[in-house]
Enzyme design. Structure first.
Site, PDB file in Angstrom:
ATOM      1  N   ASP A 145       0.875  -1.171   0.000  1.00 41.04           N
ATOM      2  CA  ASP A 145       0.000   0.000   0.000  1.00 41.04           C
ATOM      3  C   ASP A 145       0.919   1.229   0.000  1.00 41.04           C
ATOM      4  O   ASP A 145       1.702   1.419   0.943  1.00 41.04           O
ATOM      5  CB  ASP A 145      -0.898  -0.001   1.251  1.00 41.04           C
ATOM      6  CG  ASP A 145      -1.976   1.080   1.146  1.00 41.04           C
ATOM      7  OD1 ASP A 145      -3.130   0.803   1.476  1.00 41.04           O
ATOM      8  OD2 ASP A 145      -1.620   2.193   0.686  1.00 41.04           O
ATOM      9  N   TYR A 182     -11.795  13.679  -6.513  1.00 44.99           N
ATOM     10  CA  TYR A 182     -10.984  12.790  -7.369  1.00 44.99           C
ATOM     11  C   TYR A 182     -10.269  13.624  -8.438  1.00 44.99           C
ATOM     12  O   TYR A 182      -9.048  13.554  -8.570  1.00 44.99           O
ATOM     13  CB  TYR A 182     -11.871  11.738  -8.049  1.00 44.99           C
ATOM     14  CG  TYR A 182     -11.244  11.177  -9.306  1.00 44.99           C
ATOM     15  CD1 TYR A 182     -11.667  11.598 -10.559  1.00 44.99           C
ATOM     16  CD2 TYR A 182     -10.188  10.286  -9.228  1.00 44.99           C
ATOM     17  CE1 TYR A 182     -11.057  11.126 -11.710  1.00 44.99           C
ATOM     18  CE2 TYR A 182      -9.571   9.801 -10.371  1.00 44.99           C
ATOM     19  CZ  TYR A 182     -10.016  10.244 -11.616  1.00 44.99           C
ATOM     20  OH  TYR A 182      -9.399   9.766 -12.762  1.00 44.99           O
ATOM     21  N   SER A 188      -5.995  12.653 -16.035  1.00 47.05           N
ATOM     22  CA  SER A 188      -7.336  12.477 -16.597  1.00 47.05           C
ATOM     23  C   SER A 188      -7.837  13.765 -17.239  1.00 47.05           C
ATOM     24  O   SER A 188      -7.520  14.863 -16.780  1.00 47.05           O
ATOM     25  CB  SER A 188      -8.294  12.059 -15.473  1.00 47.05           C
ATOM     26  OG  SER A 188      -9.628  12.165 -15.899  1.00 47.05           O
ATOM     27  N   TYR A 223      -6.042  10.859 -19.676  1.00 53.51           N
ATOM     28  CA  TYR A 223      -6.911   9.907 -20.372  1.00 53.51           C
ATOM     29  C   TYR A 223      -8.295  10.506 -20.576  1.00 53.51           C
ATOM     30  O   TYR A 223      -8.810  11.176 -19.676  1.00 53.51           O
ATOM     31  CB  TYR A 223      -7.138   8.650 -19.547  1.00 53.51           C
ATOM     32  CG  TYR A 223      -5.941   8.011 -18.928  1.00 53.51           C
ATOM     33  CD1 TYR A 223      -6.095   7.242 -17.779  1.00 53.51           C
ATOM     34  CD2 TYR A 223      -4.659   8.140 -19.456  1.00 53.51           C
ATOM     35  CE1 TYR A 223      -5.008   6.628 -17.177  1.00 53.51           C
ATOM     36  CE2 TYR A 223      -3.565   7.537 -18.866  1.00 53.51           C
ATOM     37  CZ  TYR A 223      -3.748   6.782 -17.725  1.00 53.51           C
ATOM     38  OH  TYR A 223      -2.682   6.175 -17.123  1.00 53.51           O
ATOM     39  N   LYS A 254      -6.013  14.727  -9.160  1.00 55.72           N
ATOM     40  CA  LYS A 254      -5.251  14.633 -10.415  1.00 55.72           C
ATOM     41  C   LYS A 254      -4.588  15.982 -10.706  1.00 55.72           C
ATOM     42  O   LYS A 254      -3.436  16.054 -11.120  1.00 55.72           O
ATOM     43  CB  LYS A 254      -6.158  14.214 -11.576  1.00 55.72           C
ATOM     44  CG  LYS A 254      -6.653  12.779 -11.479  1.00 55.72           C
ATOM     45  CD  LYS A 254      -5.501  11.785 -11.478  1.00 55.72           C
ATOM     46  CE  LYS A 254      -5.982  10.360 -11.371  1.00 55.72           C
ATOM     47  NZ  LYS A 254      -4.863   9.390 -11.240  1.00 55.72           N
TER      48      LYS A 254
HETATM   49  C1  WQD Z   1     -19.750   8.444 -19.203  1.00 54.54           C
HETATM   50  C2  WQD Z   1     -21.095   8.981 -19.678  1.00 54.54           C
HETATM   51  C3  WQD Z   1     -22.545   9.633 -17.887  1.00 54.54           C
HETATM   52  C4  WQD Z   1     -23.150   5.658 -16.219  1.00 54.54           C
HETATM   53  C5  WQD Z   1     -15.279   9.439 -15.253  1.00 54.54           C
HETATM   54  C6  WQD Z   1     -14.104  10.181 -14.661  1.00 54.54           C
HETATM   55  C7  WQD Z   1     -12.882   9.971 -15.510  1.00 54.54           C
HETATM   56  C8  WQD Z   1     -12.632   8.503 -15.621  1.00 54.54           C
HETATM   57  C9  WQD Z   1     -13.840   7.854 -16.309  1.00 54.54           C
HETATM   58  C10 WQD Z   1     -11.328   7.441 -13.928  1.00 54.54           C
HETATM   59  C11 WQD Z   1     -21.553  10.193 -18.884  1.00 54.54           C
HETATM   60  C12 WQD Z   1     -23.139   8.460 -18.675  1.00 54.54           C
HETATM   61  C13 WQD Z   1     -22.705   6.700 -17.010  1.00 54.54           C
HETATM   62  C14 WQD Z   1     -24.511   5.288 -16.231  1.00 54.54           C
HETATM   63  C15 WQD Z   1     -24.941   7.027 -17.835  1.00 54.54           C
HETATM   64  N1  WQD Z   1     -12.454   7.956 -14.336  1.00 54.54           N
HETATM   65  N2  WQD Z   1     -23.597   7.364 -17.797  1.00 54.54           N
HETATM   66  N3  WQD Z   1     -25.362   5.990 -17.043  1.00 54.54           N
HETATM   67  O1  WQD Z   1     -18.061  10.445 -15.909  1.00 54.54           O
HETATM   68  O2  WQD Z   1     -17.185  10.648 -18.306  1.00 54.54           O
HETATM   69  O3  WQD Z   1     -15.612   9.994 -16.488  1.00 54.54           O
HETATM   70  O4  WQD Z   1     -14.970   8.075 -15.444  1.00 54.54           O
HETATM   71  O5  WQD Z   1     -10.297   7.289 -14.493  1.00 54.54           O
HETATM   72  O6  WQD Z   1     -11.785  10.604 -14.890  1.00 54.54           O
HETATM   73  O7  WQD Z   1     -14.381  11.568 -14.641  1.00 54.54           O
HETATM   74  O8  WQD Z   1     -17.358   8.404 -17.233  1.00 54.54           O
HETATM   75  O9  WQD Z   1     -18.427   6.226 -17.665  1.00 54.54           O
HETATM   76  O10 WQD Z   1     -19.067   7.507 -15.553  1.00 54.54           O
HETATM   77  O11 WQD Z   1     -19.842   8.301 -17.780  1.00 54.54           O
HETATM   78  O12 WQD Z   1     -25.741   7.642 -18.551  1.00 54.54           O
HETATM   79  O13 WQD Z   1     -24.977   4.361 -15.526  1.00 54.54           O
HETATM   80  O14 WQD Z   1     -22.083   7.972 -19.463  1.00 54.54           O
HETATM   81  O15 WQD Z   1     -23.572  10.556 -17.545  1.00 54.54           O
HETATM   82  O16 WQD Z   1     -22.248  11.056 -19.768  1.00 54.54           O
HETATM   83  P1  WQD Z   1     -17.142   9.971 -16.988  1.00 54.54           P
HETATM   84  P2  WQD Z   1     -18.680   7.532 -16.995  1.00 54.54           P
END
Ligand code: WQD
Length: 340
Positions: A58, A150, A125, A177, A154
């Site tokens: 850890d 979060y 990110s 990313y 970053k």
């Molecule tokens: C993508 C789209 C949601 C779930 C985050 C972090 C980023 C990285 C990836 C870590 C959005 C929509 C999602 C659901 C939905 N994290 N959605 N129903 O929020 O773009 O990015 O995760 O590395 O740093 O910010 O990714 O996959 O959560 O959402 O409609 O059940 O899908 O609203 O538009 P996000 P996500």
């Protein structure tokens, strides 16, 4: 050459270990198994016929980090993935995120600072951009007020690396990313979300498999092509390969600055409904979904300007959204069938 991959049994970490081993690097993976499984080591071995060295550490344990670097004096480079990464959880438990994501980074950098020269790849990110003004997003887009603890970790991480670079021989590349998705085409490794998936693709594949009743689509009143939010979904294997390219850039001393930043995306935005449609096409089955209200903290759209990564890093994505979705679906089926 021995490379340390922290979070090496995690989603992006494990795919990067595979690509490093494919390129002939010796890998030591550190993971505290808080969001991954020791079985991932076997999956990596089944793909590459080589099991990486592994230490269950850890990184919040400063002495353990110091001992690790005493034991592994021959670490040529570090790729740092280990971090907590759930946006929603970070809002509920900010101190968990600041302690884990910041302290771990500080302890790693304190060890690298002792070396005459070191090479460090940082997992960042696109979330640092918040809702960027202009699409596609370049690396010069302003870093905005983080939307979550979060995202803030970053941003702070990038600032720490930049400050330390000024007074040390640590050469770093920050990789921002966009949305990593999919799985290795062998289906030996992939994304293993614990509990209810926060991210779109694992929620889609679990719904399609029958583990979830339906997908909630968070909002269709955004100013986008069909009202649903737009993201840049990048295949995790393309993303992993970018880490090897970036590491080689540092090892070969091709970097022109002590800290370089690259956006890693496909350069193409896809709406949630477009992703659903693409998934239905590759899986051959209808997806049960319902439009609901927006999710707190979500942005309208984000997709990468890939010119800098293409021209300077010499990397671009090779795999399509459909290939990524097909690999995610194949992985979901394999994991569930194994569990039965
Ligand atoms: C993508 C789209 C949601 C779930 C985050 C972090 C980023 C990285 C990836 C870590 C959005 C929509 C999602 C659901 C939905 N994290 N959605 N129903 O929020 O773009 O990015 O995760 O590395 O740093 O910010 O990714 O996959 O959560 O959402 O409609 O059940 O899908 O609203 O538009 P996000 P996500």
């Amino acid at each position: 050459m021995k490379i340390l991959v922290t979070g090496g049994l995690g989603f992006i970490g494990s795919h990067t270990v595979v690509e490093l081993q494919n390129e002939g690097f010796e890998v030591v993976a550190i993971d505290n198994l808080s969001n991954s499984s020791i079985d991932v080591l076997d999956g990596i071995e089944r793909i590459t016929q080589k099991k990486p060295l592994f230490e269950n550490i850890d990184l919040r344990d400063k002495l353990a980090v110091q001992d690790f670097f005493k034991k592994h004096q021959d670490i040529a480079g570090v790729i740092h993935f280990a971090a907590s990464k759930a946006v929603g959880e970070s809002v509920e438990n900010p101190l968990l995120y600041y302690e884990n994501n910041i302290n771990s980074l500080v302890y790693l950098l304190q060890e690298l600072q002792k070396k005459p020269e070191s090479y460090f790849i940082f997992s960042s990110s696109c979330t640092v951009y918040g809702q960027a003004e202009k699409m596609p997003i370049t690396e010069n887009a302003p870093v905005q007020q983080a939307m979550s603890p979060y995202g803030n970790t970053k941003q702070i991480g990038e600032e720490i690396i930049t400050d330390v670079a000024k007074v040390s021989n640590i050469n770093s590349i920050l990789l921002r990313y966009f949305n990593p998705i999919g799985a290795h085409d062998s289906a030996e490794i992939g994304e293993l979300p614990i509990g209810v998936p926060q991210n779109l693709i694992p929620f889609i594949t679990q719904t399609a498999y029958g583990l979830r009743e339906k997908l909630a689509v968070f909002g269709n009143d955004y100013p986008t092509i069909d009202g649903t939010a737009v993201r840049d979904y990048i295949h995790v294997v393309d993303l992993a390969k970018a880490h090897v390219v970036a590491l080689k850039r540092l090892l070969n001393k091709q970097n022109t600055d002590k800290v370089e930043t690259f956006n890693l995306g496909t350069g193409k935005g896809s709406s949630v409904l477009e992703v659903i449609k693409a998934f239905e096409k590759v899986s051959g089955q209808k997806l049960n979904y319902q439009i609901v209200g927006r999710r707190e903290g979500d942005i309208t759209e984000a997709y990468a300007n890939t010119e800098k990564a293409n021209s300077i890093l010499g990397w671009k994505t090779a795999l399509s959204l459909e290939e990524a979705l097909a690999s995610a679906w194949k992985w979901e089926n394999k994991v569930r069938n194994k569990q039965q």
